[in-house]
Design a protein around this motif. Structure first.
Motif, PDB file in Angstrom:
ATOM      1  N   ILE A 102       0.982  -1.227   0.123  1.00  9.05           N
ATOM      2  CA  ILE A 102      -0.198  -0.019  -0.030  1.00  9.05           C
ATOM      3  C   ILE A 102       0.968   1.226   0.028  1.00  9.05           C
ATOM      4  N   PHE A 103       0.201   2.392  -0.683  1.00  9.64           N
ATOM      5  CA  PHE A 103       1.110   3.509  -0.633  1.00  9.64           C
ATOM      6  C   PHE A 103       0.534   4.662  -0.052  1.00  9.64           C
ATOM      7  N   LYS A 104       1.490   5.356   0.720  1.00  7.64           N
ATOM      8  CA  LYS A 104       0.897   6.504   1.567  1.00  7.64           C
ATOM      9  C   LYS A 104       1.712   7.658   1.690  1.00  7.64           C
ATOM     10  N   GLY A 105       1.254   8.954   1.762  1.00  4.31           N
ATOM     11  CA  GLY A 105       1.967  10.074   1.762  1.00  4.31           C
ATOM     12  C   GLY A 105       1.927  10.807   3.114  1.00  4.31           C
ATOM     13  N   LEU A 106       3.061  11.217   3.667  1.00  6.03           N
ATOM     14  CA  LEU A 106       3.090  11.930   4.875  1.00  6.03           C
ATOM     15  C   LEU A 106       2.105  13.317   4.975  1.00  6.03           C
ATOM     16  N   LEU A 112      -2.575   7.159   7.989  1.00  2.74           N
ATOM     17  CA  LEU A 112      -1.695   6.220   8.435  1.00  2.74           C
ATOM     18  C   LEU A 112      -2.288   5.588   9.710  1.00  2.74           C
ATOM     19  N   LYS A 113      -3.117   6.122  10.361  1.00  2.00           N
ATOM     20  CA  LYS A 113      -3.741   5.506  11.510  1.00  2.00           C
ATOM     21  C   LYS A 113      -4.451   4.138  11.583  1.00  2.00           C
ATOM     22  N   SER A 114      -5.063   4.116  10.135  1.00  2.00           N
ATOM     23  CA  SER A 114      -5.954   2.914  10.220  1.00  2.00           C
ATOM     24  C   SER A 114      -5.202   1.637   9.280  1.00  2.00           C
ATOM     25  N   ILE A 115      -3.730   1.767   9.423  1.00  2.00           N
ATOM     26  CA  ILE A 115      -2.985   0.666   8.836  1.00  2.00           C
ATOM     27  C   ILE A 115      -2.545  -0.350  10.053  1.00  2.00           C
ATOM     28  N   GLU A 136       7.125   8.544  13.557  1.00  2.00           N
ATOM     29  CA  GLU A 136       5.769   8.285  13.364  1.00  2.00           C
ATOM     30  C   GLU A 136       5.650   6.838  12.808  1.00  2.00           C
ATOM     31  N   LEU A 137       6.331   6.491  11.846  1.00  2.00           N
ATOM     32  CA  LEU A 137       6.454   5.436  10.914  1.00  2.00           C
ATOM     33  C   LEU A 137       6.956   4.263  11.687  1.00  2.00           C
ATOM     34  N   LEU A 138       7.989   4.590  12.675  1.00  2.00           N
ATOM     35  CA  LEU A 138       8.470   3.556  13.489  1.00  2.00           C
ATOM     36  C   LEU A 138       7.481   2.815  14.473  1.00  2.00           C
ATOM     37  N   GLY A 139       6.454   3.787  14.736  1.00  2.00           N
ATOM     38  CA  GLY A 139       5.603   3.218  15.784  1.00  2.00           C
ATOM     39  C   GLY A 139       4.228   2.470  14.939  1.00  2.00           C
ATOM     40  N   ARG A 140       4.439   2.655  13.582  1.00  2.00           N
ATOM     41  CA  ARG A 140       3.332   1.773  12.636  1.00  2.00           C
ATOM     42  C   ARG A 140       4.081   0.554  12.344  1.00  2.00           C
TER      43      ARG A 140
END
Length: 441
Positions: A102-106, A112-115, A136-140
């Protein structure tokens, strides 16, 4: 299956199947094929394992013609497009085992929260992403069973970028991980839980010779871009304000000052509190050589005036003259009441530019290695640019408080202009101090 795609560049062969570290950091010049091999690595991984992969760029819309297009190309080259589906809206790639990319932009962080259950993240052009976004991405990145991996790829930028400070060294925080020059020499490196990979156009055996020639030509007209695009090296981006700035051991600096014939010593101070800093510097000028020495600094913020006065009490005892920012008359008055020999430097419309030009006239600016904040601000200091890319001569990429302190310290000193000397005007054997501290522009 790997034989179905265009031949893999030898420098990337080990990288394709190496999943031993959590972090993989790829940095390189233009056309090195790093992005292609990252995408291929991810496709091969998802053909073996069911994973949710998140591919991130700073701006979501840039995916379509970059990362998404690259995956689509690889899937067609592998001739697996009948089982791996590339869905264009919303952009997504689905694998027969249930895995997906999946592709996302910051620029749209809320999405991002729904992933959930993301076990692999690729941050493309990670230097364009903010450090807060990286954290933030580290937390995901979390999964109950699968090993976690994050791949970061980028062209090198300035040493002030978070990618350099995080993965190599941050002088201000006294944090050291790896010398980037060692990576350029060894090309790949593993330290702690991070795999490093460096590449240039020379590593892409399938790059047209005409493209490499264009990169080589940059050396003549844009050295900064040549360092980034051709060599793949971090460094200082832009036009340096003080290219003559040097860092030397403290003892060497003090010995040089002791040997100056009639040295001129000055002290300057810039005021700050929350975002800015109280910066004090002690300087010595060798007027004959046109050398400026910086040998002592004070640099703190969040300090009230009484706390700062207590920490700088030696100046009240020695009565050393301090030239300070005249925009803070109340603060100057307070220090005077505490026994400091402090006066306001002369400021006027255009003084920033004239002060900067004056400092640039020194043939050398030599700074003690004990003045860590001065080095941090001035060694890489570059000019800001306007919308057309032209430098702004009195604006910089950061707010250099130590430079302001130097401005004020030398507001009554004139460095002989080399242009004036070339016109046959007599050299001044001593600096000329004006009663009001005016600057000769």
């Amino acid at each position: 299956m790997i034989e179905k795609v265009k031949p893999v560049n030898p420098h990337f062969e080990d990288f394709l199947f190496d999943w031993n570290q959590k972090f993989q950091f790829l940095v390189g010049g233009y056309g090195s094929s790093k992005s292609y091999h990252v995408a291929l690595k991810i496709v091969l991984k998802l053909l073996e394992e069911k994973r949710t992969v998140l591919v991130v760029r700073e701006v979501y819309d840039t995916h379509r013609d970059s990362t998404f297009s690259l995956f689509d190309e690889i899937i067609n080259d592998l001739e697996i497009d009948h089982i791996v589906r590339c869905v264009s809206s919303p952009m997504q790639i689905r694998f027969p085992n249930g895995g997906r990319i999946i592709f996302k932009g910051l620029d749209k962080p809320a999405k991002l929260k729904s992933i959930n259950n993301v076990s692999l993240i690729w941050i493309e052009e990670c230097s364009e992403v903010k450090y807060e976004g990286f954290k933030e991405l580290l937390g995901r990145l979390r999964h109950p069973t699968l090993p976690l991996h994050m791949i970061l790829s980028t062209n090198p930028v300035g040493e002030d970028n978070w990618t350099y400070k995080h993965f190599f060294k941050d002088d201000r925080q006294k944090r050291f991980v790896l010398d980037d020059k060692e990576l350029y020499e060894k090309r790949t490196f593993v330290i702690n839980d991070t795999y490093y990979h460096h590449s240039t156009a020379d590593d892409n055996l399938f790059l047209p010779g005409s493209y490499v020639k264009q990169l080589d030509e940059m050396k003549e007209y844009d050295p900064d871009l040549y360092r980034i695009a051709r060599q793949g090296h971090f460094g200082v981006n832009g036009v340096r304000v003080l290219p003559q700035f040097e860092e030397r051991p403290h003892e060497e600096v003090m010995t040089a000052i002791a040997n100056i014939n009639r040295p001129l010593k000055r002290v300057g101070m810039d005021f700050g509190f929350e975002e800015s800093y109280n910066a004090v510097v002690r300087l010595a000028v060798d007027h004959e050589k046109k050398y400026l020495y910086i040998y002592w600094e004070y640099y703190k913020n969040g300090m009230t005036d009484d706390q700062t006065a207590e920490e700088l009490s030696e100046f009240a005892e020695t009565k050393e003259l301090i030239k300070a920012d005249s925009a803070e008359p109340k603060t100057i008055r307070y220090f005077q009441q505490q026994g400091f020999n402090m006066v306001g430097a002369h400021k006027y419309k255009g003084s920033r530019l004239q002060y900067t030009k004056k400092i640039k006239r020194f043939k050398k600016i030599i700074c003690s290695d004990r003045c860590e904040n001065t080095i941090y601000e001035l060694k890489p200091l570059t000019y800001a640019k306007d919308k057309l890319g032209h430098i702004i001569e009195d604006e910089f990429t950061i707010d250099p408080h130590t430079l302001s302190a130097i401005w004020y310290a030398l507001d009554d000193y004139e460095v002989t202009d080399l242009k004036e000397e070339s016109k046959g005007r007599p050299k001044r054997s001593r600096p000329r101090s004006r009663e009001r501290g005016e600057v000769n522009g």
